[in-house]
Write an enzyme that holds these catalytic residues in place. Structure first.
Site, PDB file in Angstrom:
ATOM      1  CB  CYS A   1       4.845  -4.263  -3.650  1.00 20.93           C
ATOM      2  SG  CYS A   1       4.881  -3.013  -4.936  1.00 20.93           S
TER       3      CYS A   1
ATOM      4  CG  HIS B   1       1.754  -5.960  -7.521  1.00 22.82           C
ATOM      5  ND1 HIS B   1       0.757  -5.056  -7.778  1.00 22.82           N
ATOM      6  CD2 HIS B   1       2.813  -5.222  -7.060  1.00 22.82           C
ATOM      7  CE1 HIS B   1       1.173  -3.838  -7.480  1.00 22.82           C
ATOM      8  NE2 HIS B   1       2.413  -3.910  -7.041  1.00 22.82           N
TER       9      HIS B   1
HETATM   10  P1  NAP Z   1      -0.392   7.280  -0.919  1.00 25.64           P
HETATM   11  O1  NAP Z   1      -1.676   6.561  -0.855  1.00 25.64           O
HETATM   12  O2  NAP Z   1      -0.207   8.329  -1.966  1.00 25.64           O
HETATM   13  O3  NAP Z   1      -0.107   7.932   0.529  1.00 25.64           O
HETATM   14  C1  NAP Z   1       1.005   8.742   0.785  1.00 25.64           C
HETATM   15  C2  NAP Z   1       1.076   9.055   2.269  1.00 25.64           C
HETATM   16  O4  NAP Z   1       2.259   9.796   2.528  1.00 25.64           O
HETATM   17  C3  NAP Z   1      -0.092   9.910   2.758  1.00 25.64           C
HETATM   18  O5  NAP Z   1      -0.397   9.569   4.084  1.00 25.64           O
HETATM   19  C4  NAP Z   1       0.524  11.314   2.709  1.00 25.64           C
HETATM   20  O6  NAP Z   1      -0.095  12.218   3.602  1.00 25.64           O
HETATM   21  C5  NAP Z   1       1.913  10.998   3.199  1.00 25.64           C
HETATM   22  N1  NAP Z   1       2.840  12.073   2.865  1.00 25.64           N
HETATM   23  C6  NAP Z   1       3.122  12.566   1.647  1.00 25.64           C
HETATM   24  N2  NAP Z   1       4.011  13.590   1.756  1.00 25.64           N
HETATM   25  C7  NAP Z   1       4.285  13.724   3.079  1.00 25.64           C
HETATM   26  C8  NAP Z   1       5.097  14.594   3.852  1.00 25.64           C
HETATM   27  N3  NAP Z   1       5.837  15.545   3.275  1.00 25.64           N
HETATM   28  N4  NAP Z   1       5.110  14.457   5.201  1.00 25.64           N
HETATM   29  C9  NAP Z   1       4.366  13.494   5.807  1.00 25.64           C
HETATM   30  N5  NAP Z   1       3.562  12.651   5.133  1.00 25.64           N
HETATM   31  C10 NAP Z   1       3.533  12.756   3.788  1.00 25.64           C
HETATM   32  O7  NAP Z   1       0.844   6.282  -1.132  1.00 25.64           O
HETATM   33  P2  NAP Z   1       1.019   4.744  -0.634  1.00 25.64           P
HETATM   34  O8  NAP Z   1       0.634   3.832  -1.712  1.00 25.64           O
HETATM   35  O9  NAP Z   1       0.415   4.601   0.707  1.00 25.64           O
HETATM   36  O10 NAP Z   1       2.618   4.627  -0.587  1.00 25.64           O
HETATM   37  C11 NAP Z   1       3.369   5.262   0.407  1.00 25.64           C
HETATM   38  C12 NAP Z   1       4.807   4.801   0.340  1.00 25.64           C
HETATM   39  O11 NAP Z   1       4.874   3.389   0.438  1.00 25.64           O
HETATM   40  C13 NAP Z   1       5.550   5.162  -0.949  1.00 25.64           C
HETATM   41  O12 NAP Z   1       6.887   5.442  -0.623  1.00 25.64           O
HETATM   42  C14 NAP Z   1       5.445   3.912  -1.769  1.00 25.64           C
HETATM   43  O13 NAP Z   1       6.489   3.791  -2.695  1.00 25.64           O
HETATM   44  C15 NAP Z   1       5.563   2.859  -0.691  1.00 25.64           C
HETATM   45  N6  NAP Z   1       5.004   1.573  -1.088  1.00 25.64           N
HETATM   46  C16 NAP Z   1       3.774   1.474  -1.581  1.00 25.64           C
HETATM   47  C17 NAP Z   1       3.309   0.232  -1.963  1.00 25.64           C
HETATM   48  C18 NAP Z   1       1.969   0.057  -2.550  1.00 25.64           C
HETATM   49  O14 NAP Z   1       1.708  -1.068  -3.040  1.00 25.64           O
HETATM   50  N7  NAP Z   1       1.105   1.049  -2.521  1.00 25.64           N
HETATM   51  C19 NAP Z   1       4.067  -0.890  -1.809  1.00 25.64           C
HETATM   52  C20 NAP Z   1       5.329  -0.778  -1.278  1.00 25.64           C
HETATM   53  C21 NAP Z   1       5.779   0.471  -0.922  1.00 25.64           C
HETATM   54  P3  NAP Z   1      -1.273  13.225   3.093  1.00 25.64           P
HETATM   55  O15 NAP Z   1      -2.505  12.377   3.001  1.00 25.64           O
HETATM   56  O16 NAP Z   1      -1.327  14.215   4.196  1.00 25.64           O
HETATM   57  O17 NAP Z   1      -0.845  13.772   1.785  1.00 25.64           O
END
Ligand code: NAP
Length: 359
Positions: free
Chosen positions: A130, A264
């Site tokens: 991001c 950010h």
């Molecule tokens: P989050 O709110 O913690 O959500 C994580 C998601 O992944 C939930 O839907 C979770 O499902 C799912 N998940 C976790 N383990 C899994 C598995 N074994 N199989 C299938 N689904 C699984 O995190 P987020 O902020 O959305 O970020 C998710 C990804 O995007 C990360 O890789 C992060 O680095 C990336 N990202 C985030 C941002 C940001 O600003 N937040 C920016 C760029 C990239 P459950 O609800 O069932 O646990």
């Protein structure tokens, strides 16, 4: 237009939920939505375009055949294991994790900067970090105009960048802090560093950060390497080079988590190859895709995370001559990390796939 079968993997997370919003807002031609998360969420309901869908776990599928596009935001290890299976069954994966970004045969794409790179994908396309996305959207017009040698960037990153649990951390700690003030009868003029330290010891433990994040700033995002930089800081260097196709750009980053929910902010000092005045920079940035210049500080107008939250553009302000880098510029760059930093950028990549006839 054809309706595409779109899987959203990580649909219950911060980015996943935003995928659904962005797909709807941009009128993405979704023929069928396949919402997926972990086994913990199996059976949960999500609503997309007024229709309710049941969340399935990855393990529930025998095959991923028939899926055109898979938008992944479920963490690096899930992507490493499952994205190749989707790709092998014919889907194009757009992945938000860091799992694939630096693989030589995986394009790393910011549509405003290197859209053509989607054309050489082999089933997986990576969405950059991001902090990198918003920085390169602001750097590209400067690069095209004056070249770039070096960048020194300090980030002020929102808690939502660490997912849903991190947002919960900030809310719980803020509530606990205010309650502690009230219980101790601490009024507006009574707070001292000693009382603050006492209250901090009692704050609920963070689920996501090594220290409480409420009312503090943590110069620590992701793990440290031996040279003292963090993985997040290194991403800003190596991803920038890959996206800009220029291995000569140096980026020295300090990434800081701050108690902001969404958006950010970045202080970016740029050493350019050729002279560029702040006026000219404003002009080229104003015409650049996806950029909004907000730069009338005398009216207190400059980009703020609270303003960028919920928006898709990258906001740039405080554009001025750099006092150290000559020739050079200094600017303040703000964007919604969940939207442009993740979901919107990935949906834009999916739109490019359609535009170039790649799905
Ligand atoms: P989050 O709110 O913690 O959500 C994580 C998601 O992944 C939930 O839907 C979770 O499902 C799912 N998940 C976790 N383990 C899994 C598995 N074994 N199989 C299938 N689904 C699984 O995190 P987020 O902020 O959305 O970020 C998710 C990804 O995007 C990360 O890789 C992060 O680095 C990336 N990202 C985030 C941002 C940001 O600003 N937040 C920016 C760029 C990239 P459950 O609800 O069932 O646990």
């Amino acid at each position: 237009m054809k309706g595409y079968r779109v899987a959203v993997v990580g649909v219950t997370g911060e980015v996943g939920k935003t995928f659904l919003k962005v797909l709807k807002e941009r009128n993405f031609p979704v023929g069928e939505l396949i919402p997926i998360a972990s086994a913990r969420s199996r059976g949960k309901k999500v609503v997309f375009n007024g229709k309710e869908y049941t969340v399935r776990a990855l393990e529930d599928f025998d095959s991923f055949k028939g899926i055109d596009i898979a938008l992944f935001s479920a963490g690096g290890s899930t992507s490493k294991e499952w994205a190749p299976k989707f790709a092998a069954d014919g889907a194009v994966v757009v992945d938000n994790s860091s799992a694939w970004r630096m693989e030589p045969d995986v394009p790393l794409v910011v549509p405003e900067v290197n859209p053509e790179d989607v054309k050489w994908h082999k089933g997986i396309i990576a969405n950059p970090n991001c902090s990198t996305i918003q920085m390169v959207v602001a750097l590209k017009p400067i690069y095209d105009e004056a070249g770039i040698r070096k960048v020194v960037v300090s980030t002020y990153q929102a808690v939502s960048g660490a997912g849903a649990k991190a947002i919960a951390d900030l809310i719980r700690q803020t509530k606990a802090f205010c309650k502690a003030l009230e219980e101790r009868g601490i009024g507006e003029e009574d707070l001292t560093p000693e009382l603050l330290a006492e209250i901090f010891k009692e704050l609920p433990e963070a689920q996501k950060f090594p220290h409480p994040i409420a009312f503090d700033a943590l110069p620590h995002i992701d793990r440290f390497f031996e040279d003292g930089y963090t993985r997040e800081e290194n991403k800003m260097l190596f991803e920038t080079r890959k996206i800009m196709h220029d291995e000569s750009i140096d980026v020295s980053a300090t990434c800081v988590r701050v108690p902001v929910f969404y958006g950010h902010s970045e202080s970016v000092s740029v050493q350019t190859e050729r002279e560029i005045t702040p006026e000219r920079a404003r002009e080229v940035l104003s015409k650049a895709p996806g950029v909004v210049v907000m730069d009338t500080p005398q009216n207190n107008e400059y980009p703020l995370p609270i303003y960028a939250a919920g928006r898709d553009e990258v906001f740039v302000g405080r554009i001025r001559e750099d006092r150290v880098f000559k020739p050079g510029l200094n600017m303040w760059v703000v964007a919604d990390n969940i939207r442009k930093g993740a979901a919107t950028n990935a949906v834009q990549i999916a739109e490019l796939l359609i535009r170039y006839g790649l799905v």
